[in-house]
Motif scaffolding. Sequence first.
Motif, short mmCIF file in Angstrom:
data_model
loop_
_atom_site.label_atom_id
_atom_site.label_comp_id
_atom_site.label_asym_id
_atom_site.label_seq_id
_atom_site.Cartn_x
_atom_site.Cartn_y
_atom_site.Cartn_z
N PHE A 53 0.83 -1.19 0.00
CA PHE A 53 0.00 0.00 0.00
C PHE A 53 0.87 1.25 0.00
O PHE A 53 1.62 1.49 0.94
CB PHE A 53 -0.95 -0.03 1.19
N LEU A 61 -5.61 0.83 7.12
CA LEU A 61 -5.73 -0.45 6.43
C LEU A 61 -6.70 -1.44 7.07
O LEU A 61 -7.39 -2.17 6.34
CB LEU A 61 -4.34 -1.08 6.30
N TYR A 64 -10.28 -1.78 5.45
CA TYR A 64 -10.43 -2.46 4.16
C TYR A 64 -10.30 -3.97 4.31
O TYR A 64 -11.10 -4.73 3.76
CB TYR A 64 -9.38 -1.95 3.17
N TYR A 217 -9.69 -1.06 -2.02
CA TYR A 217 -8.85 -0.10 -1.30
C TYR A 217 -9.24 1.35 -1.53
O TYR A 217 -8.52 2.27 -1.12
CB TYR A 217 -7.38 -0.38 -1.62
#
Length: 323
Positions: A53, A61, A64, A217
């Motif tokens: 990422f 994070l 997600y 994302y």
Amino acid sequence: MAVFTPVTDAELGDWLQHYDLGDVVEFRGIHSGIENSNFFLTTTHGQYVLTIFEKLTATQLPFYLDLMRHLASHRVPVPDPMPRRDGSLFGMLKGKPAAIVTKLEGAPELAPTPAHCIEVGQMLARMHLAGRDFARHQPNLRSLSWWQENVPAIASFLTDSQRALIETELAHQAAFFASADYATLPEGPCHCDLFRDNVLFAHGRQHVRLGGFFDFYFAGVDKWLFDVAVTVNDWCTDLETGALDPARVDALLRAYQTVRPFTPAEDCHWNDMLRAGAMRFWVSRLYDFHRPREAELLKPHDPGHFERILRERIHAASSHAQR
């Protein structure tokens, strides 16, 4: 899904010591996309996708990854994040958060028919309903406030006509988002980026079969109608003109509403939300095109595509109002 952060075989081997996924059989970068570094990973245990990422932080994070696990547990076909030996769903690779998820079956359908749109519409509604009891909350990070922040950064690259369009639409959307009707629209976790290349189909002999939705994302809590509008703007649009194809629109919306019917306010503001969906991607594509980042494999999308779509949606609203 470009490769901003290359990974050597040795670096991959060291990192996989934190997983129980077997030995590496194949590892290669994925060329399409522009946001994260993605790789196909095949091991003796199965096929996966490894994502590094580039912008999302270790704080952001979990939303997600936990959302994908939640949806997978509700039988929505999405990539399922693989836990590490310590139980976490991601770790740090070359100083950036990274995760491994299951690879879905099938391939994208870049020339969809109404039959494909039916599958997408039904599953999108199922996904929305499955997310109602998801505990985490994070807003759509590419919504109105992001447009307002980034339009000034790209204004100098635009023609007078484009600046007038983007500023007028920004004012229209700000008023819409502040309205009482907007506040009543149902909301929950949304994909927010359900384009043709983020859906896979496994074609059977007699019918199309949805393989699943992926690339969550850009997901966030937003109005469900926004998610539908983003989807329709891609799946049901003529790529040359930006105009909607009535047969595909009808197929997708009817299929969606067999699972979750629209509210009266959603019906009333459908075109406003189509414009919002077009605005979101016009702004982001303008930004990526005029202020790109360096990448090993980078193919920025044409921002003109969503300018055409936005103009078409505004024209459609004007024509409807004059009837």
